[in-house]
Design a protein around this motif. Structure first.
Motif, PDB file in Angstrom:
ATOM      1  N   PRO A 122       0.827  -1.218   0.000  1.00 49.13           N
ATOM      2  CA  PRO A 122       0.000   0.000   0.000  1.00 49.13           C
ATOM      3  C   PRO A 122       0.855   1.259   0.000  1.00 49.13           C
ATOM      4  CG  PRO A 122      -0.176  -1.188   2.096  1.00 49.13           C
ATOM      5  CD  PRO A 122       0.600  -2.065   1.181  1.00 49.13           C
ATOM      6  N   GLY A 123       0.359   2.272  -0.697  1.00 51.33           N
ATOM      7  CA  GLY A 123       1.020   3.576  -0.691  1.00 51.33           C
ATOM      8  C   GLY A 123       2.287   3.670  -1.532  1.00 51.33           C
ATOM      9  N   THR A 124       2.623   2.613  -2.270  1.00 54.43           N
ATOM     10  CA  THR A 124       3.872   2.660  -3.053  1.00 54.43           C
ATOM     11  C   THR A 124       3.575   2.534  -4.560  1.00 54.43           C
ATOM     12  OG1 THR A 124       4.232   0.286  -3.135  1.00 54.43           O
ATOM     13  CG2 THR A 124       5.049   1.419  -1.179  1.00 54.43           C
ATOM     14  N   SER A 125       4.634   2.722  -5.335  1.00 53.05           N
ATOM     15  CA  SER A 125       4.444   2.523  -6.776  1.00 53.05           C
ATOM     16  C   SER A 125       5.542   1.639  -7.347  1.00 53.05           C
ATOM     17  CB  SER A 125       4.444   3.866  -7.511  1.00 53.05           C
ATOM     18  OG  SER A 125       5.746   4.385  -7.545  1.00 53.05           O
ATOM     19  N   PHE A 126       5.175   0.944  -8.414  1.00 53.23           N
ATOM     20  CA  PHE A 126       6.129   0.226  -9.251  1.00 53.23           C
ATOM     21  C   PHE A 126       6.094   0.936 -10.598  1.00 53.23           C
ATOM     22  CE2 PHE A 126       4.556  -2.748  -6.174  1.00 53.23           C
ATOM     23  CZ  PHE A 126       5.695  -3.420  -5.769  1.00 53.23           C
ATOM     24  N   GLU A 127       7.251   1.291 -11.090  1.00 50.84           N
ATOM     25  CA  GLU A 127       7.272   2.020 -12.361  1.00 50.84           C
ATOM     26  C   GLU A 127       8.093   1.266 -13.400  1.00 50.84           C
ATOM     27  OE1 GLU A 127       6.667   6.571 -10.904  1.00 50.84           O
ATOM     28  OE2 GLU A 127       8.666   5.700 -10.748  1.00 50.84           O
ATOM     29  N   VAL A 128       7.551   1.191 -14.588  1.00 48.77           N
ATOM     30  CA  VAL A 128       8.224   0.508 -15.691  1.00 48.77           C
ATOM     31  C   VAL A 128       8.403   1.510 -16.826  1.00 48.77           C
ATOM     32  CG1 VAL A 128       8.129  -1.431 -17.300  1.00 48.77           C
ATOM     33  CG2 VAL A 128       7.022  -1.636 -15.069  1.00 48.77           C
ATOM     34  N   PHE A 129       9.650   1.766 -17.170  1.00 46.10           N
ATOM     35  CA  PHE A 129       9.941   2.687 -18.275  1.00 46.10           C
ATOM     36  C   PHE A 129      10.388   1.858 -19.475  1.00 46.10           C
ATOM     37  CE2 PHE A 129      10.468   4.989 -14.376  1.00 46.10           C
ATOM     38  CZ  PHE A 129       9.791   6.170 -14.626  1.00 46.10           C
ATOM     39  N   ILE A 130       9.658   2.011 -20.562  1.00 47.55           N
ATOM     40  CA  ILE A 130       9.964   1.222 -21.763  1.00 47.55           C
ATOM     41  C   ILE A 130      10.381   2.178 -22.872  1.00 47.55           C
ATOM     42  CG2 ILE A 130       8.987  -0.311 -23.515  1.00 47.55           C
ATOM     43  CD1 ILE A 130       6.938  -1.161 -21.298  1.00 47.55           C
ATOM     44  N   ASP A 131      11.568   1.971 -23.399  1.00 51.48           N
ATOM     45  CA  ASP A 131      12.048   2.829 -24.485  1.00 51.48           C
ATOM     46  C   ASP A 131      12.256   2.010 -25.742  1.00 51.48           C
ATOM     47  OD1 ASP A 131      12.436   5.625 -23.560  1.00 51.48           O
ATOM     48  OD2 ASP A 131      13.424   4.543 -21.933  1.00 51.48           O
ATOM     49  N   VAL A 132      11.460   2.330 -26.752  1.00 47.95           N
ATOM     50  CA  VAL A 132      11.599   1.654 -28.040  1.00 47.95           C
ATOM     51  C   VAL A 132      12.610   2.461 -28.854  1.00 47.95           C
ATOM     52  CG1 VAL A 132      10.391   0.927 -30.134  1.00 47.95           C
ATOM     53  CG2 VAL A 132       9.204   0.898 -27.919  1.00 47.95           C
ATOM     54  N   LEU A 133      13.758   1.854 -29.121  1.00 48.70           N
ATOM     55  CA  LEU A 133      14.818   2.562 -29.859  1.00 48.70           C
ATOM     56  C   LEU A 133      14.670   2.357 -31.355  1.00 48.70           C
ATOM     57  CD1 LEU A 133      17.914   1.655 -27.651  1.00 48.70           C
ATOM     58  CD2 LEU A 133      16.278   3.504 -27.375  1.00 48.70           C
ATOM     59  N   ASP A 134      14.177   1.198 -31.744  1.00 50.13           N
ATOM     60  CA  ASP A 134      13.949   0.869 -33.143  1.00 50.13           C
ATOM     61  C   ASP A 134      12.623   0.121 -33.192  1.00 50.13           C
ATOM     62  OD1 ASP A 134      15.278   1.351 -35.509  1.00 50.13           O
ATOM     63  OD2 ASP A 134      17.009   0.127 -34.946  1.00 50.13           O
ATOM     64  N   ALA A 135      11.727   0.538 -34.085  1.00 54.13           N
ATOM     65  CA  ALA A 135      10.397  -0.085 -34.112  1.00 54.13           C
ATOM     66  C   ALA A 135      10.129  -0.687 -35.485  1.00 54.13           C
ATOM     67  CB  ALA A 135       9.329   0.956 -33.798  1.00 54.13           C
ATOM     68  N   ASP A 136       9.597  -1.902 -35.478  1.00 56.68           N
ATOM     69  CA  ASP A 136       9.250  -2.536 -36.755  1.00 56.68           C
ATOM     70  C   ASP A 136       8.095  -3.522 -36.583  1.00 56.68           C
ATOM     71  OD1 ASP A 136       9.398  -3.138 -39.459  1.00 56.68           O
ATOM     72  OD2 ASP A 136      10.827  -4.754 -39.144  1.00 56.68           O
ATOM     73  N   GLY A 137       7.018  -3.027 -35.982  1.00 55.25           N
ATOM     74  CA  GLY A 137       5.835  -3.873 -35.842  1.00 55.25           C
ATOM     75  C   GLY A 137       5.861  -4.723 -34.585  1.00 55.25           C
ATOM     76  N   GLY A 138       4.739  -4.751 -33.878  1.00 56.69           N
ATOM     77  CA  GLY A 138       4.637  -5.608 -32.689  1.00 56.69           C
ATOM     78  C   GLY A 138       5.341  -5.044 -31.474  1.00 56.69           C
TER      79      GLY A 138
END
Ligand code: ADP
Length: 255
Positions: A122-138
């Motif tokens: 309770p009272g906390t967070s989980f953070e996920v940072f996702i960085d797409v450097l190259d994208a090609d579908g999916g």
């Protein structure tokens, strides 16, 4: 790498020899490489190459929630930030997160939440940072897959991993793991994700034209592909610990 603008989509998505344009069979995944624990300053991290997609995921938590008003007194919260780098696609992408990135962040949150024990934090967070450097579908599927690994790498208790892949239809044939060009020029795209502890589908999106009777075939193909990717995720986690063992056991690895 496929760099195509809309007017240049190929008329056919299969070659003369029956293979897809990148040489794959109908059920064949693009090559996938997964690594965990690659960033020093995050609590957990993972890196993925999936075909031409290149994606990092970094995880923090449980930690204090900022801004404070987002904190929930009875459980932790999961926040996912999916971003595509401006250089990740052929045409420069605007740096500010757009509607699509916000939507995908939300989708990935929904995919990952069921495997976490948020009620214990309770009272906390989980953070996920996702960085797409190259994208090609999916990228939403690849991002979900790599984010689950980063959560595991952070040592956050999880009911299971989560795995995601898209199935779709191109030139009338059902295929697994659409590339960027197949995604754009094909008839249908069905990204899905699974939570392994209960084998439930935690994501099922649909874009395009499909006969409802085909849904079973789509899902069966997806499940086989998901199992294949799940094994790769497990191996990526194991290889991190094998490397640590090698380092501290003077090369004596106990498997
Ligand atoms: P996903 O990446 O999950 O398949 P979409 O179906 O929205 O998501 O996008 C398909 C592909 O289109 C992306 O993987 C990327 O290669 C490309 N794409 C997405 N957004 C942009 C954009 N703003 N500019 C150029 N290409 C993009």
């Amino acid at each position: 790498m496929t760099l195509l603008i809309k007017d240049e989509y190929p008329e056919k998505l299969f070659r003369e020899d029956g293979k897809r344009l990148d040489g794959r069979d109908l059920k064949e995944l693009r090559p996938i490489k997964l690594e965990v624990g690659i960033l020093n300053n995050a609590d957990g991290s993972a890196y993925l190459e999936w075909g031409n997609n290149k994606i990092f995921a970094a995880v923090y938590g449980p930690r204090e929630v900022h801004p404070h008003h987002l904190a929930k007194p009875d459980k932790g919260i999961l926040r996912v930030f999916y971003r595509m780098a401006t250089f990740s696609v052929f045409e420069r992408k605007r740096p500010a997160p757009g509607r699509r990135e916000k939507e995908i962040s939300m989708i990935i949150t929904d995919c990952l939440e069921p495997v976490l024990f948020l009620e214990l934090y309770p009272g906390t967070s989980f953070e996920v940072f996702i960085d797409v450097l190259d994208a090609d579908g999916g990228t939403r599927c690849a991002s979900t897959t790599v984010a689950a690994l980063a959560l595991a790498d952070a040592g956050i208790p999880m009911k299971s991993l989560v795995t995601s892949v898209a199935v779709g239809k191109i030139d009338g044939k059902i295929v697994v793991d659409l590339s960027g060009v197949e995604d754009k020029a094909g008839e249908a795209d069905l990204p899905c994700a699974i939570t392994w502890f209960n084998e439930e589908i935690s994501l099922l999106q649909f874009d395009g034209d499909m006969d409802l009777n085909e849904l079973d075939t789509f899902l069966k193909l997806a499940k086989d592909a998901l199992k294949e990717i799940y094994e790769m995720q497990l191996n990526a986690l194991k290889s991190k610990y094998i490397t640590i063992q090698e380092k501290y056991n003077g090369g004596q690895v106990k498997q």
